[in-house]
Motif scaffolding. Structure first.
Motif, PDB file in Angstrom:
ATOM      1  N   LEU A  20       0.825  -1.205   0.000  1.00  0.00           N
ATOM      2  CA  LEU A  20       0.000   0.000   0.000  1.00  0.00           C
ATOM      3  C   LEU A  20       0.861   1.258   0.000  1.00  0.00           C
ATOM      4  O   LEU A  20       0.559   2.230  -0.698  1.00  0.00           O
ATOM      5  CB  LEU A  20      -0.937  -0.004   1.209  1.00  0.00           C
ATOM      6  CG  LEU A  20      -1.928   1.139   1.310  1.00  0.00           C
ATOM      7  CD1 LEU A  20      -2.860   1.156   0.108  1.00  0.00           C
ATOM      8  CD2 LEU A  20      -2.727   1.017   2.590  1.00  0.00           C
ATOM      9  N   GLU A  21       1.952   1.247   0.748  1.00  0.00           N
ATOM     10  CA  GLU A  21       2.879   2.379   0.754  1.00  0.00           C
ATOM     11  C   GLU A  21       3.489   2.587  -0.628  1.00  0.00           C
ATOM     12  O   GLU A  21       3.605   3.719  -1.100  1.00  0.00           O
ATOM     13  CB  GLU A  21       3.981   2.178   1.790  1.00  0.00           C
ATOM     14  CG  GLU A  21       3.535   2.390   3.202  1.00  0.00           C
ATOM     15  CD  GLU A  21       4.636   2.159   4.221  1.00  0.00           C
ATOM     16  OE1 GLU A  21       5.717   1.644   3.851  1.00  0.00           O
ATOM     17  OE2 GLU A  21       4.411   2.485   5.390  1.00  0.00           O
ATOM     18  N   ARG A  22       3.876   1.500  -1.289  1.00  0.00           N
ATOM     19  CA  ARG A  22       4.456   1.603  -2.637  1.00  0.00           C
ATOM     20  C   ARG A  22       3.426   2.177  -3.617  1.00  0.00           C
ATOM     21  O   ARG A  22       3.760   3.038  -4.436  1.00  0.00           O
ATOM     22  CB  ARG A  22       4.946   0.238  -3.120  1.00  0.00           C
ATOM     23  CG  ARG A  22       6.293  -0.167  -2.572  1.00  0.00           C
ATOM     24  CD  ARG A  22       6.854  -1.371  -3.312  1.00  0.00           C
ATOM     25  NE  ARG A  22       6.091  -2.585  -3.030  1.00  0.00           N
ATOM     26  CZ  ARG A  22       6.262  -3.379  -1.966  1.00  0.00           C
ATOM     27  NH1 ARG A  22       7.200  -3.070  -1.086  1.00  0.00           N
ATOM     28  NH2 ARG A  22       5.541  -4.442  -1.791  1.00  0.00           N
ATOM     29  N   GLN A  23       2.191   1.702  -3.534  1.00  0.00           N
ATOM     30  CA  GLN A  23       1.150   2.188  -4.441  1.00  0.00           C
ATOM     31  C   GLN A  23       0.843   3.669  -4.198  1.00  0.00           C
ATOM     32  O   GLN A  23       0.676   4.435  -5.142  1.00  0.00           O
ATOM     33  CB  GLN A  23      -0.126   1.362  -4.277  1.00  0.00           C
ATOM     34  CG  GLN A  23      -0.022  -0.031  -4.841  1.00  0.00           C
ATOM     35  CD  GLN A  23      -1.295  -0.836  -4.609  1.00  0.00           C
ATOM     36  OE1 GLN A  23      -2.242  -0.369  -3.990  1.00  0.00           O
ATOM     37  NE2 GLN A  23      -1.296  -2.066  -5.094  1.00  0.00           N
ATOM     38  N   ALA A  24       0.760   4.066  -2.935  1.00  0.00           N
ATOM     39  CA  ALA A  24       0.486   5.470  -2.607  1.00  0.00           C
ATOM     40  C   ALA A  24       1.617   6.351  -3.102  1.00  0.00           C
ATOM     41  O   ALA A  24       1.377   7.437  -3.661  1.00  0.00           O
ATOM     42  CB  ALA A  24       0.302   5.636  -1.099  1.00  0.00           C
ATOM     43  N   ASP A  25       2.842   5.898  -2.923  1.00  0.00           N
ATOM     44  CA  ASP A  25       3.995   6.682  -3.359  1.00  0.00           C
ATOM     45  C   ASP A  25       4.020   6.811  -4.883  1.00  0.00           C
ATOM     46  O   ASP A  25       4.295   7.885  -5.414  1.00  0.00           O
ATOM     47  CB  ASP A  25       5.278   6.027  -2.840  1.00  0.00           C
ATOM     48  CG  ASP A  25       6.334   7.039  -2.480  1.00  0.00           C
ATOM     49  OD1 ASP A  25       5.977   8.201  -2.202  1.00  0.00           O
ATOM     50  OD2 ASP A  25       7.520   6.669  -2.481  1.00  0.00           O
ATOM     51  N   ASP A  33       1.179  18.702  -2.896  1.00  0.00           N
ATOM     52  CA  ASP A  33       0.790  18.619  -1.484  1.00  0.00           C
ATOM     53  C   ASP A  33       1.314  17.338  -0.843  1.00  0.00           C
ATOM     54  O   ASP A  33       1.724  17.338   0.313  1.00  0.00           O
ATOM     55  CB  ASP A  33      -0.733  18.690  -1.329  1.00  0.00           C
ATOM     56  CG  ASP A  33      -1.278  20.077  -1.629  1.00  0.00           C
ATOM     57  OD1 ASP A  33      -0.505  21.047  -1.525  1.00  0.00           O
ATOM     58  OD2 ASP A  33      -2.471  20.175  -1.961  1.00  0.00           O
ATOM     59  N   TYR A  34       1.316  16.256  -1.600  1.00  0.00           N
ATOM     60  CA  TYR A  34       1.849  14.987  -1.102  1.00  0.00           C
ATOM     61  C   TYR A  34       3.345  15.118  -0.816  1.00  0.00           C
ATOM     62  O   TYR A  34       3.817  14.676   0.231  1.00  0.00           O
ATOM     63  CB  TYR A  34       1.600  13.867  -2.121  1.00  0.00           C
ATOM     64  CG  TYR A  34       2.186  12.532  -1.734  1.00  0.00           C
ATOM     65  CD1 TYR A  34       1.554  11.733  -0.798  1.00  0.00           C
ATOM     66  CD2 TYR A  34       3.361  12.075  -2.306  1.00  0.00           C
ATOM     67  CE1 TYR A  34       2.085  10.501  -0.435  1.00  0.00           C
ATOM     68  CE2 TYR A  34       3.898  10.854  -1.962  1.00  0.00           C
ATOM     69  CZ  TYR A  34       3.257  10.068  -1.028  1.00  0.00           C
ATOM     70  OH  TYR A  34       3.786   8.853  -0.671  1.00  0.00           O
ATOM     71  N   GLN A  35       4.060  15.734  -1.724  1.00  0.00           N
ATOM     72  CA  GLN A  35       5.500  15.917  -1.520  1.00  0.00           C
ATOM     73  C   GLN A  35       5.769  16.773  -0.287  1.00  0.00           C
ATOM     74  O   GLN A  35       6.684  16.486   0.485  1.00  0.00           O
ATOM     75  CB  GLN A  35       6.123  16.571  -2.760  1.00  0.00           C
ATOM     76  CG  GLN A  35       6.128  15.681  -3.969  1.00  0.00           C
ATOM     77  CD  GLN A  35       6.587  16.417  -5.214  1.00  0.00           C
ATOM     78  OE1 GLN A  35       6.752  17.629  -5.219  1.00  0.00           O
ATOM     79  NE2 GLN A  35       6.790  15.667  -6.290  1.00  0.00           N
ATOM     80  N   THR A  39       7.557  15.657   3.765  1.00  0.00           N
ATOM     81  CA  THR A  39       8.721  16.269   4.399  1.00  0.00           C
ATOM     82  C   THR A  39       8.513  16.469   5.903  1.00  0.00           C
ATOM     83  O   THR A  39       9.465  16.741   6.621  1.00  0.00           O
ATOM     84  CB  THR A  39       9.062  17.631   3.768  1.00  0.00           C
ATOM     85  OG1 THR A  39       7.970  18.524   3.973  1.00  0.00           O
ATOM     86  CG2 THR A  39       9.339  17.484   2.278  1.00  0.00           C
ATOM     87  N   VAL A  40       7.276  16.329   6.376  1.00  0.00           N
ATOM     88  CA  VAL A  40       6.969  16.522   7.792  1.00  0.00           C
ATOM     89  C   VAL A  40       7.320  15.251   8.554  1.00  0.00           C
ATOM     90  O   VAL A  40       6.892  14.157   8.163  1.00  0.00           O
ATOM     91  CB  VAL A  40       5.469  16.863   7.986  1.00  0.00           C
ATOM     92  CG1 VAL A  40       5.130  16.999   9.451  1.00  0.00           C
ATOM     93  CG2 VAL A  40       5.114  18.116   7.222  1.00  0.00           C
ATOM     94  N   PRO A  45       3.779   7.607   3.742  1.00  0.00           N
ATOM     95  CA  PRO A  45       2.935   7.597   2.539  1.00  0.00           C
ATOM     96  C   PRO A  45       1.459   7.349   2.828  1.00  0.00           C
ATOM     97  O   PRO A  45       0.588   8.005   2.254  1.00  0.00           O
ATOM     98  CB  PRO A  45       3.513   6.453   1.700  1.00  0.00           C
ATOM     99  CG  PRO A  45       4.866   6.205   2.223  1.00  0.00           C
ATOM    100  CD  PRO A  45       4.869   6.639   3.646  1.00  0.00           C
ATOM    101  N   ILE A  46       1.147   6.432   3.720  1.00  0.00           N
ATOM    102  CA  ILE A  46      -0.250   6.111   4.002  1.00  0.00           C
ATOM    103  C   ILE A  46      -0.928   7.267   4.737  1.00  0.00           C
ATOM    104  O   ILE A  46      -2.060   7.648   4.409  1.00  0.00           O
ATOM    105  CB  ILE A  46      -0.363   4.796   4.796  1.00  0.00           C
ATOM    106  CG1 ILE A  46       0.140   3.645   3.925  1.00  0.00           C
ATOM    107  CG2 ILE A  46      -1.789   4.548   5.232  1.00  0.00           C
ATOM    108  CD1 ILE A  46       0.210   2.320   4.626  1.00  0.00           C
ATOM    109  N   THR A  47      -0.252   7.856   5.694  1.00  0.00           N
ATOM    110  CA  THR A  47      -0.829   8.987   6.426  1.00  0.00           C
ATOM    111  C   THR A  47      -1.035  10.182   5.496  1.00  0.00           C
ATOM    112  O   THR A  47      -2.065  10.857   5.569  1.00  0.00           O
ATOM    113  CB  THR A  47       0.069   9.377   7.607  1.00  0.00           C
ATOM    114  OG1 THR A  47       0.305   8.226   8.409  1.00  0.00           O
ATOM    115  CG2 THR A  47      -0.571  10.456   8.445  1.00  0.00           C
TER     116      THR A  47
END
Length: 134
Positions: A20-25, A33-35, A39-40, A45-47
């Motif tokens: 799921l992390e790989r797919q979200a990324d 906004d994702y990028q 950085t926070v 990726p999931i959050t």
């Protein structure tokens, strides 16, 4: 036997989370906004995916206080007659978004070195003797 079943299930869930992390990324890698969210400290990726799914376009909020109110993280004061209480979180907002941000903040505080942890330690040191929980 039960321990092996639990361990097997844990490994399966870990693999599913990694996928799921790989797919979200892969899906949101070009999203600005994702990028920025990645950085926070404490936001993975999931959050970041949950925050974007629940909040929508983050640029629609003209001020950070608008976003805090949308999440239910704004402060509210409870008053009745002569009785006044201290300010607490209003919790009148998106509960899933508030939960995602809370979990991310706790993860950031537990990390060894970042600005969130330093600020949290200063805040706790300044309020010794008072209960931080509402």
């Amino acid at each position: 036997m039960t321990c092996r079943l639990q361990l097997t299930r844990y490994l399966q869930l870990s693999q599913m989370r990694a996928e799921l992390e790989r797919q979200a990324d892969a899906l949101l890698a070009a999203h600005p906004d994702y990028q920025r969210l990645r950085t926070v400290p404490g936001i993975g990726p999931i959050t970041a995916l949950v925050i974007l799914a629940e909040a929508g376009d983050l640029r629609r909020f003209g001020h950070h206080r608008q976003f805090l109110k949308f999440c239910g993280l704004g402060l509210a004061k409870s008053q009745s007659g002569a009785c006044q209480s201290r300010e607490r979180l209003s919790k009148r907002g998106n509960a899933r978004l508030r939960c995602a941000l809370w979990i991310s903040a706790m993860a950031a505080v537990r990390m060894r070195e970042n600005a969130f942890r330093d600020k949290y330690i200063r805040h706790v040191a300044g309020s010794r003797g008072r209960d931080l929980q509402p």
